[in-house]
Design an enzyme around this catalytic site. Structure first.
Site, PDB file in Angstrom:
ATOM      1  N   ARG A 128       0.840  -1.196   0.000  1.00  0.00           N
ATOM      2  CA  ARG A 128       0.000   0.000   0.000  1.00  0.00           C
ATOM      3  C   ARG A 128       0.876   1.247   0.000  1.00  0.00           C
ATOM      4  O   ARG A 128       1.793   1.367   0.807  1.00  0.00           O
ATOM      5  CB  ARG A 128      -0.817  -0.045   1.291  1.00  0.00           C
ATOM      6  CG  ARG A 128      -2.054   0.748   1.318  1.00  0.00           C
ATOM      7  CD  ARG A 128      -2.676   0.397   2.662  1.00  0.00           C
ATOM      8  NE  ARG A 128      -3.057   1.593   3.364  1.00  0.00           N
ATOM      9  CZ  ARG A 128      -4.294   2.032   3.420  1.00  0.00           C
ATOM     10  NH1 ARG A 128      -5.245   1.364   2.829  1.00  0.00           N
ATOM     11  NH2 ARG A 128      -4.590   3.127   4.080  1.00  0.00           N
ATOM     12  N   THR A 132      -1.086   7.598  -1.233  1.00  0.00           N
ATOM     13  CA  THR A 132      -2.324   7.484  -2.016  1.00  0.00           C
ATOM     14  C   THR A 132      -3.279   6.431  -1.457  1.00  0.00           C
ATOM     15  O   THR A 132      -4.434   6.360  -1.862  1.00  0.00           O
ATOM     16  CB  THR A 132      -2.003   7.095  -3.468  1.00  0.00           C
ATOM     17  OG1 THR A 132      -1.413   5.784  -3.446  1.00  0.00           O
ATOM     18  CG2 THR A 132      -1.043   8.084  -4.114  1.00  0.00           C
ATOM     19  N   ASP A 226      -4.092 -13.743   9.395  1.00  0.00           N
ATOM     20  CA  ASP A 226      -3.048 -13.377   8.438  1.00  0.00           C
ATOM     21  C   ASP A 226      -2.329 -14.644   7.963  1.00  0.00           C
ATOM     22  O   ASP A 226      -1.607 -15.281   8.733  1.00  0.00           O
ATOM     23  CB  ASP A 226      -2.050 -12.416   9.097  1.00  0.00           C
ATOM     24  CG  ASP A 226      -1.071 -11.861   8.077  1.00  0.00           C
ATOM     25  OD1 ASP A 226      -0.370 -12.667   7.416  1.00  0.00           O
ATOM     26  OD2 ASP A 226      -0.999 -10.637   7.918  1.00  0.00           O
ATOM     27  N   ASP A 229       1.608 -14.649   8.223  1.00  0.00           N
ATOM     28  CA  ASP A 229       2.090 -14.791   9.608  1.00  0.00           C
ATOM     29  C   ASP A 229       1.951 -16.229  10.075  1.00  0.00           C
ATOM     30  O   ASP A 229       2.825 -16.782  10.733  1.00  0.00           O
ATOM     31  CB  ASP A 229       1.290 -13.885  10.552  1.00  0.00           C
ATOM     32  CG  ASP A 229       1.717 -12.429  10.434  1.00  0.00           C
ATOM     33  OD1 ASP A 229       2.667 -12.151   9.684  1.00  0.00           O
ATOM     34  OD2 ASP A 229       1.074 -11.582  11.085  1.00  0.00           O
TER      35      ASP A 229
HETATM   36  N1  URA Z   1      -4.611 -11.440   3.826  1.00  0.00           N
HETATM   37  C1  URA Z   1      -4.622 -12.349   4.842  1.00  0.00           C
HETATM   38  O1  URA Z   1      -3.614 -12.969   5.158  1.00  0.00           O
HETATM   39  N2  URA Z   1      -5.797 -12.537   5.496  1.00  0.00           N
HETATM   40  C2  URA Z   1      -6.922 -11.882   5.193  1.00  0.00           C
HETATM   41  O2  URA Z   1      -7.940 -12.107   5.828  1.00  0.00           O
HETATM   42  C3  URA Z   1      -6.874 -10.944   4.131  1.00  0.00           C
HETATM   43  C4  URA Z   1      -5.710 -10.738   3.469  1.00  0.00           C
END
Ligand code: URA
Length: 233
Positions: A128, A132, A226, A229
């Protein structure tokens, strides 16, 4: 006669994945078998430890790659078997490459290599832009001849679709034909599927599951948190 054991009775397709009729035609969802649902249950569980998360994600990734390969063109090929007879089969036409969207997409590279031994794999990093708030390309390393290849784009989680759309634009700007892009994904939001598949109607997306939506932080819900992770840390 004893009644069937409820624990072994097949489950019907359930969850929002059942409303696949509402998805764009170029979005393909794996059959919601009980095996797939059991695998997804493991990786969604917050109590699942990294070793099991990786093992189970890899099994789903393998299913996605195998299905993705079904969408590549083949030509007839006849071979002679060791018993001296001819077998009229097929062989893949054209070369492929993988492109992972870093970092989570890199988790899907091994699954592709398991099926296609010496496959070329490129990488795209999109983040990101703080000014912007739009997805911005930070890094791309792609095979020189990518414009001549079918391209399997790898990203396990499709949330809003912003990064994926940017990655597809990078592939197109390198001469990849839209109809030669196969996007492989584990869990998608309906918004993400619609954004990607309506913007690029000639690409095909293969996902294992379409979830309910997104939360205020653009995490997929119910999702699995995530992915990067949980897979890498
Ligand atoms: N990326 C991820 O790892 N989990 C999500 O819920 C959205 C994007």
């Amino acid at each position: 006669m004893s009644s069937p054991n409820p624990a072994t009775t097949c489950l019907p397709a359930s969850g929002s994945n059942a409303n696949r009729a509402e998805l764009p035609e170029n979005a393909l969802v794996l059959p919601p078998t009980t095996q797939l649902q059991a695998l997804l249950t493991i990786i969604r569980d917050e109590k699942t430890q990294r070793g099991d998360f990786v093992f189970t994600s890899d099994r789903i990734i393998r299913l996605l790659v195998e299905e993705g390969l079904n969408h590549l063109p083949v030509v007839p090929k006849t071979v002679r078997t060791p018993v001296g007879l001819e077998y009229e089969g097929v062989t893949f036409q054209g070369r492929i490459c993988g492109v992972s969207i870093m970092r989570a997409g890199e988790a899907m590279e091994a699954g592709l290599r398991d099926c296609c031994r010496s496959v070329r794999i490129g990488k795209i990093l999109i983040q990101r832009d703080e000014e912007t708030a739009q997805p911005k390309l930070f890094y791309a390393k792609l095979p020189d001849d990518i414009s001549e290849r079918y391209c399997l784009l790898l990203d396990p989680m499709l949330a809003t679709g912003g990064s994926c759309i940017k990655a597809i634009e990078v592939l197109l700007s390198h001469g990849v034909k839209e109809e030669r892009i196969l996007f492989l994904n584990l869990i998608a939001s309906p918004e993400g599927v619609n954004n990607v598949c309506t913007k690029f109607p000639k690409l095909r997306m293969i996902t294992a599951w379409v979830d309910e939506g997104l939360d205020s932080r653009s995490y997929i819900i119910p999702g699995l948190g995530d992915f990067g992770d949980r897979y890498f840390l």
